[in-house]
Design an enzyme around this catalytic site. Sequence first.
Site, mmCIF file in Angstrom:
data_model
loop_
_atom_site.group_PDB
_atom_site.id
_atom_site.type_symbol
_atom_site.label_atom_id
_atom_site.label_comp_id
_atom_site.label_asym_id
_atom_site.label_seq_id
_atom_site.Cartn_x
_atom_site.Cartn_y
_atom_site.Cartn_z
ATOM 1 C CG ASP A 91 1.983 146.350 66.104
ATOM 2 O OD1 ASP A 91 1.723 145.694 67.131
ATOM 3 O OD2 ASP A 91 1.244 146.393 65.104
ATOM 4 C CB CYS A 92 6.957 150.770 66.026
ATOM 5 S SG CYS A 92 5.740 152.073 66.157
#
Length: 393
Positions: A132-133
Amino acid sequence: MRTIAEINDKIERKQAVVWTVEEVKTRVEETSVAEVAREVDVVTTGMFEPMESSGALFNLGHTDPPIKIRRCWVDGVPVYSGLGAVDLYLGASEMVEGVEGEETRERGGGQAIEDLIAGKALPLRAVGQVTDCYPRASFETTITRETINQFYLFNPRNLYQNFIVGVNGGDRLLYTYLGPLQPQLGNAVYACSGELSPLLNDPELRTIGIGSRIFLGGSIGYIVGEGTQHFPLQKRLPNKTPIGPAATLAVVGDAKQMSRRWVRGCYFKNYGPSLMIGIGVPLPVLDEEVVACCAVRDRDLVAPVIDLSIPRRIRPTFGLVSYAQLKSGRISIEGKSVRTAPLSSIRRSREIALELKQRIDSGEFTLTEPTAPIPMDRSFLPQNVWGSRITFD
């Protein structure tokens, strides 16, 4: 007699007396240890030889969108990426992956490090772990030492305190970490500069330790601790010097400030790439014992002659030879005259000791007080593998 603080004060005022280790040896023979100890403040030493347990740590900076690199290649050389998202470690002995052609296969991590230090641009390819990051899956670019953030050498094992003399008592040519060894004791190769070598002139590591400033690759570096395979409990002669591989040190330095003259990639045929590094160590003359240790000559230093044709951890030895014998060009093994050759560059080692002397004379290079000593009680632990089948070619 002196402290490092007192010596640094003289260096900053350009009043320190600095001699290379060869100058010290000559003057001791002409006068005495006590006389030289009264006169000199710093002794400079140098070495230039292959040290394959070396490598470069560097940080790329984040892409947009960001990537968490899990596989990476610089100029075809695999780079370790199991650190932070864009922190990478390029090992000197890593080989180009999956490319045919003799010329390409002779390149590796050592050559890539040399090229980056020289300012060359190298291709980089990376594959990421999508999270996600860190949503980016891959990217390709070119890098130079100016387009990456931190770029420094972190070498887990440098500054060997003595090594072996490799020979081949077998019937076929061997390709080894010392280079080609001719069959039937056709040659002997050694990898230490003898009386020029820094740690043979401070055999108990009395004057250096963690935090000691050194000349590394043409720039300033530091000793960060004991090196891998550090073995100070090696048997020693009465002059305290070891009879074989003993102490090693881990070092670090800013590669952006280094020079290609003192950091060179090399390749050992049918063995792999490595890195030749120039290192100079200043030894502060704290007392007469420092000078007495620096007075050691090649005739007083020995190394074991090891038969590398026996593919075992413990190999037969043909005894000990002095560095004076090795540097003469020939040694005698069981009545046979065998030609010798060094991996260490004696000329470059002298140049490093002289350049370090000049930097200290000019006030450009001062000494540092070690924050802790290097441990001198380490034994050497082998790895015993049980239940596996051993095969030899």
